[in-house]
Design an enzyme around this catalytic site. Sequence first.
Site, PDB file in Angstrom:
ATOM      1  N   GLU A 293      48.246  71.585  42.188  1.00 46.26           N
ATOM      2  CA  GLU A 293      47.143  71.121  43.057  1.00 46.26           C
ATOM      3  C   GLU A 293      47.153  71.607  44.381  1.00 46.26           C
ATOM      4  OE1 GLU A 293      43.978  70.741  43.957  1.00 46.26           O
ATOM      5  OE2 GLU A 293      43.691  68.572  42.867  1.00 46.26           O
ATOM      6  N   HIS A 294      46.248  71.838  45.231  1.00 41.42           N
ATOM      7  CA  HIS A 294      46.070  72.249  46.637  1.00 41.42           C
ATOM      8  C   HIS A 294      46.136  71.211  47.283  1.00 41.42           C
ATOM      9  CE1 HIS A 294      44.108  76.231  45.506  1.00 41.42           C
ATOM     10  NE2 HIS A 294      45.453  76.405  45.448  1.00 41.42           N
ATOM     11  N   HIS A 471      41.108  69.135  44.896  1.00 43.63           N
ATOM     12  CA  HIS A 471      40.324  69.177  43.484  1.00 43.63           C
ATOM     13  C   HIS A 471      40.359  70.453  42.970  1.00 43.63           C
ATOM     14  CE1 HIS A 471      39.018  65.139  45.109  1.00 43.63           C
ATOM     15  NE2 HIS A 471      38.244  65.709  45.941  1.00 43.63           N
ATOM     16  N   HIS A 472      41.548  71.042  43.049  1.00 45.67           N
ATOM     17  CA  HIS A 472      41.758  72.365  42.527  1.00 45.67           C
ATOM     18  C   HIS A 472      42.961  72.431  41.359  1.00 45.67           C
ATOM     19  CE1 HIS A 472      39.878  73.999  46.590  1.00 45.67           C
ATOM     20  NE2 HIS A 472      39.333  73.652  45.777  1.00 45.67           N
ATOM     21  N   ALA A 473      42.994  71.115  40.612  1.00 51.06           N
ATOM     22  CA  ALA A 473      44.315  71.164  39.930  1.00 51.06           C
ATOM     23  C   ALA A 473      44.170  72.002  38.529  1.00 51.06           C
ATOM     24  CB  ALA A 473      44.197  69.774  39.242  1.00 51.06           C
TER      25      ALA A 473
END
Length: 548
Positions: A293-294, A471-473
Amino acid sequence: MTQSYDYVIVGAGSAGCVIAHRLTENPDVSVLLLEAGGRDRQFFYRLALGFHSWRYPETNWQYETEPEPHLGDRRIPLPRGKVLGGSSTINGMLYSRGHPLDYDRWRQMGCEGWGYADVLPYFKRSETNWRGEGTYHGGSGPLQVSRIDTRKLVHEPVMEAARKLGYPITDDHHGELHEGFGGGDTTTDRRGRRSSASRAYLDPVRSRPNLTIATGAYATRIRVENGRVTGLDYVQDGKSKTVRAEREVILAGGVYNSPQLLMLSGIGPADDLRSIGIEPICDLPGVGRNLSEHAGYWTEHATREPITLLRELRADRLAISLARWAMFGTGVLASQSNSCHAEVRSRPELEQPDLQLYFNPARGDAKPWFPGIGERQEHRLSVVACLVQPDSRGWMELRSADPRDKPRISLNLMSERSDVDALVRSVEMVREVYETDPLASLISHEVVPGPEVRGKAAIEQWLRNTLIVTHHAVGTCAMGIGSQSVVDPQLRVRGIEGLRVCDASIMPTVPGGNTNAPSIMVGEKAADLIRGTSLPREEVREGLASAA
């Protein structure tokens, strides 16, 4: 009575909508698309600045992490879309594909057919870009990609400060130069409406007789007989139902829901499944692992004058803007409020950017206001910064054998020293931009993290106390060829016939950008893999991936 379809797709999110659209282009193929959430007809889903609708509990799964061990045991909220269109219906609509090297690295990891030259045609097929059709962009795809109107968004002072500091300048982060400061793109149409996966891919084909869309349908178990998937159990309107899949079941529920359904069905780490009373049918230790994740944070600087977007949030002005948007699709509400999108390196020797910076013309908690009423909001400029090449990896696992129990999730953020060092450097880099004219002349003082947070140790502690995610998982059903891979490069689940995973969970590493566009690309490519076709590779010239 058990109904039968050729394909059953679980999840009407960014990838699922695409696959449903493409497979039903063949009138001889029947498709059932299951979505646990409801329809996407609320007003705020369409509004470009209405993405805060993700806060509504009915629109997202309301996941959160376990206490994060490197962040002071804080629990991090993880909203994911629970509605037609999935997270593309509630996200910030920023269009970013990531770097070409991200995909070339997938190919080097054994994911044949997933290099940049392989995936570029699918990015292009998916979009109608405001630039028109060309080497790097499509001009006739379902997804509408528009330019962010930066005229009122403090764009030029940021750009000029970046030029003075020697950063690369680009007018297209997906063109010849994939790093630097420039304007951003957004998934909105020409009338300022959100172009979600549902609106782009489902709306034009809802009337196809071979497509059935079921909302409020919660998948509970994949049915497997003799190593082959035969169908799926789900609950709808309080009733348990079973559907038969004549050809395949396709999981497109996303990074948390797809591995959850696999494990509920006995596909995953065998010992873990036995410990909660699930009899394993296929031991795949990589299911739920490799979670990436970021990690990110906000900074805020107060301005000397009332120059931020807060001006446009005065109640009377906001009402006029809303009417203008509704009638003409123009004005401040018709676009994202992003002054500048930057992709930069925390160290010059890096092969590609590892940081993404979004300069915003308002404070993070800006809200509508009435003159003379309530507490006055200070005008601030903000930055959302995130680490897009993280080394830290997390995991997710079942809490119990009950499909309604939310899974246990740990992102394990800041567990790797390399991630900590890069994030600390990024805070110093953001400060340097704000301390450079002409941007510096607009600033009164730093609010967040604040002037007292100085030095690497203090910055690191502040990050551990405040770090968020963007929210880039990805990665929990990783594609690859090793023992920890869950799907092969055809996206077929290893050890089980008739089952694929086609969403962000298959990405072996997280792309260096927002994940909505890559997830839609995965849906486009997955549809071709299922149909046994492919678009020809599109080679680009040497050196495209680097600004050096």
